[in-house]
Design an enzyme around this catalytic site. Structure first.
Site, mmCIF file in Angstrom:
data_model
loop_
_atom_site.group_PDB
_atom_site.id
_atom_site.type_symbol
_atom_site.label_atom_id
_atom_site.label_comp_id
_atom_site.label_asym_id
_atom_site.label_seq_id
_atom_site.Cartn_x
_atom_site.Cartn_y
_atom_site.Cartn_z
ATOM 1 N N ASP A 26 -33.698 -61.998 6.444
ATOM 2 C CA ASP A 26 -35.347 -62.944 5.696
ATOM 3 C C ASP A 26 -35.212 -61.986 4.206
ATOM 4 O O ASP A 26 -35.524 -61.256 3.773
ATOM 5 C CB ASP A 26 -36.258 -63.182 5.824
ATOM 6 C CG ASP A 26 -36.745 -64.184 5.279
ATOM 7 O OD1 ASP A 26 -35.740 -65.204 4.820
ATOM 8 O OD2 ASP A 26 -37.808 -64.522 5.579
ATOM 9 N N GLY A 29 -33.305 -64.186 -1.624
ATOM 10 C CA GLY A 29 -34.473 -65.143 -3.210
ATOM 11 C C GLY A 29 -35.251 -64.187 -3.411
ATOM 12 O O GLY A 29 -35.079 -63.621 -4.673
ATOM 13 N N HIS A 43 -27.776 -62.853 -1.656
ATOM 14 C CA HIS A 43 -26.661 -63.327 -0.794
ATOM 15 C C HIS A 43 -26.192 -62.337 -0.701
ATOM 16 O O HIS A 43 -25.522 -61.429 0.593
ATOM 17 C CB HIS A 43 -26.999 -64.580 -0.392
ATOM 18 C CG HIS A 43 -27.475 -65.968 -0.558
ATOM 19 N ND1 HIS A 43 -28.525 -65.550 0.195
ATOM 20 C CD2 HIS A 43 -27.900 -67.199 -0.905
ATOM 21 C CE1 HIS A 43 -29.555 -66.761 0.232
ATOM 22 N NE2 HIS A 43 -29.144 -67.427 -0.458
ATOM 23 N N LEU A 137 -18.096 -53.932 20.756
ATOM 24 C CA LEU A 137 -20.037 -54.519 19.809
ATOM 25 C C LEU A 137 -19.022 -55.952 20.205
ATOM 26 O O LEU A 137 -18.612 -56.034 19.209
ATOM 27 C CB LEU A 137 -20.067 -54.038 19.017
ATOM 28 C CG LEU A 137 -21.653 -54.442 18.005
ATOM 29 C CD1 LEU A 137 -22.398 -54.510 18.698
ATOM 30 C CD2 LEU A 137 -21.484 -53.732 15.852
HETATM 31 C C1 FPP Z 1 -32.723 -64.955 4.018
HETATM 32 O O1 FPP Z 1 -32.593 -65.148 3.333
HETATM 33 C C2 FPP Z 1 -30.948 -65.579 4.111
HETATM 34 C C3 FPP Z 1 -30.285 -66.510 4.023
HETATM 35 C C4 FPP Z 1 -30.398 -67.974 4.584
HETATM 36 C C5 FPP Z 1 -28.649 -65.953 4.713
HETATM 37 C C6 FPP Z 1 -28.451 -64.689 4.982
HETATM 38 C C7 FPP Z 1 -26.646 -64.324 3.962
HETATM 39 C C8 FPP Z 1 -26.456 -63.393 4.028
HETATM 40 C C9 FPP Z 1 -27.520 -62.052 4.470
HETATM 41 C C10 FPP Z 1 -25.490 -63.197 3.502
HETATM 42 C C11 FPP Z 1 -24.140 -63.307 4.053
HETATM 43 C C12 FPP Z 1 -24.044 -62.541 5.244
HETATM 44 C C13 FPP Z 1 -22.460 -63.411 6.060
HETATM 45 C C14 FPP Z 1 -22.342 -62.434 7.180
HETATM 46 C C15 FPP Z 1 -22.139 -63.810 5.561
HETATM 47 P P1 FPP Z 1 -33.966 -66.081 1.663
HETATM 48 O O2 FPP Z 1 -32.738 -67.016 1.215
HETATM 49 O O3 FPP Z 1 -34.617 -67.062 2.487
HETATM 50 O O4 FPP Z 1 -34.690 -65.340 1.662
HETATM 51 P P2 FPP Z 1 -36.076 -65.715 0.999
HETATM 52 O O5 FPP Z 1 -36.567 -65.921 1.558
HETATM 53 O O6 FPP Z 1 -36.550 -64.405 -0.230
HETATM 54 O O7 FPP Z 1 -35.831 -67.195 -0.577
#
Ligand code: FPP
Length: 248
Positions: A26, A29, A43, A137
Site C-alpha cells: 500500500d 498513490g 505503481h 519459493l
Molecule cells: C496500493 O497502493 C497498491 C496497488 C493498488 C497496486 C499494487 C501494484 C504494484 C505494487 C505494482 C505491480 C505489481 C505487480 C506484481 C504487477 P495505492 O494505490 O492504494 O496507494 P495509496 O493508498 O497511497 O493511494
C-alpha cells in the site's frame, strides 16, 4: 542503522523464519503524489519493491510469499489507472518470468482471473505454466481478489458437492472448507505485513489470517526493500505465538 545483510544474519541466528509471508502493498498513490507524479508512476516504482521482496524472501528461506496486487474493489478506480495496472502486470511477467524461472520460483496468480483483459490473462497463464514445476519459493500474486468473494465461492462449491451427494453436511469441516479456497494446500501466513501505516486487513485472506502475526510498516510500498522485509521478520521473531492457548 543496520543494513539488509546485518539484519539477515540476525534473523538467521534468532530462530525460525516465517514459512509464509503475506504483504498488503500500500502507498503507491501517496508516493507518487509526494513527487507530483501521476498515480501509475507509483505503481511502476512499486514493481521494484516486488523484485526486492522476492529476492529477500529467497535469501531468507521463506517458502511462500503472498502479495496483494489488485483487489476486486480496485476495478472501480479510474479506467486510466486500471489500464495502467493491467499493463504493469503484463510488463512484470514479461520482464521477470525468465529470472523467476531460473531462481526456482513457482508463480501462482489467485483471484477472479476471468475478469482480466485477454492479454493480461494470457501472460498470467503463461507464467503459471512456465514455473509450475518450481519449488524454491512459491509466489502467490493476488489479482482481482477479494476474501469475501473467495469465501462465498467456497461455500457455493461445498453446497454444490452436498446437493450432488458428493459430501454430507456433517463432512463440511475446516479441512473441507480450506480445500475450496484459492489457497488450498498452502500453509496459512505466519506474518502479514501492511505498508504505508494503514491498520486494516482490506478484505485480504480473511480465513487464512486467523492466527497470523500482523506487522504494520510506515514505509510506502515503493520505498519498501529487503531491509524493511527483514525488519518485519525480526519483529515477528520476537512475538509470542500462542494460537489461543496458554504456555504450559
Ligand atoms: C496500493 O497502493 C497498491 C496497488 C493498488 C497496486 C499494487 C501494484 C504494484 C505494487 C505494482 C505491480 C505489481 C505487480 C506484481 C504487477 P495505492 O494505490 O492504494 O496507494 P495509496 O493508498 O497511497 O493511494
Amino acid at each position: 542503522m543496520a543494513d539488509a545483510a546485518d539484519l539477515l544474519s540476525r534473523i538467521r541466528v534468532n530462530g525460525a523464519v516465517p514459512r509464509h509471508v503475506a504483504i498488503i502493498m500500500d502507498g503507491n498513490g501517496r508516493w507518487a503524489r509526494e513527487r507530483m507524479l501521476p498515480r501509475p508512476a507509483g505503481h511502476r516504482s512499486g514493481m521494484k519493491s516486488v523484485r526486492a521482496v522476492v529476492e529477500g524472501a529467497l535469501e531468507a528461506g521463506v517458502e511462500v510469499l503472498s502479495l496483494f496486487a489488485f483487489s476486486q474493489e480496485n476495478w472501480q478506480r479510474p479506467p486510466g489507472e486500471v489500464d495502467a495496472l493491467m499493463s504493469l502486470l503484463e510488463e512484470y511477467i514479461q520482464k521477470e518470468a525468465d529470472e523467476l524461472e531460473e531462481q526456482g520460483v513457482q508463480v501462482r496468480m489467485l483471484g477472479e482471473l476471468d475478469r482480466l483483459t485477454p492479454p493480461a490473462f494470457s501472460a498470467v497463464d503463461r507464467v503459471m505454466k512456465q514455473t509450475a514445476h518450481n519449488s524454491t519459493l512459491r509466489l502467490n500474486l493476488f489479482i482481482s481478489y477479494g476474501a469475501r468473494a473467495e469465501l462465498t465461492r467456497a461455500a457455493r462449491l461445498l453446497a454444490e458437492d452436498v446437493a450432488a451427494g458428493r459430501l454430507t453436511p456433517a463432512q463440511v469441516d475446516d479441512a473441507a472448507f480450506e480445500a475450496k479456497l484459492f489457497t488450498a494446500g498452502c500453509p496459512d501466513p505466519d506474518l502479514l505485513i501492511r505498508t504505508s501505516g494503514e491498520q486494516r486487513i482490506s478484505n485480504f485472506l480473511l480465513w487464512q489470517v486467523a492466527y497470523t502475526e500482523l506487522v504494520i510498516s510506515d514505509v510506502l510500498w515503493p520505498d519498501f526493500s529487503r531491509r524493511e522485509l527483514y525488519e518485519a521478520i525480526a519483529e515477528y521473531q520476537n512475538r509470542d505465538r500462542r494460537f489461543g492457548r496458554v504456555r504450559p
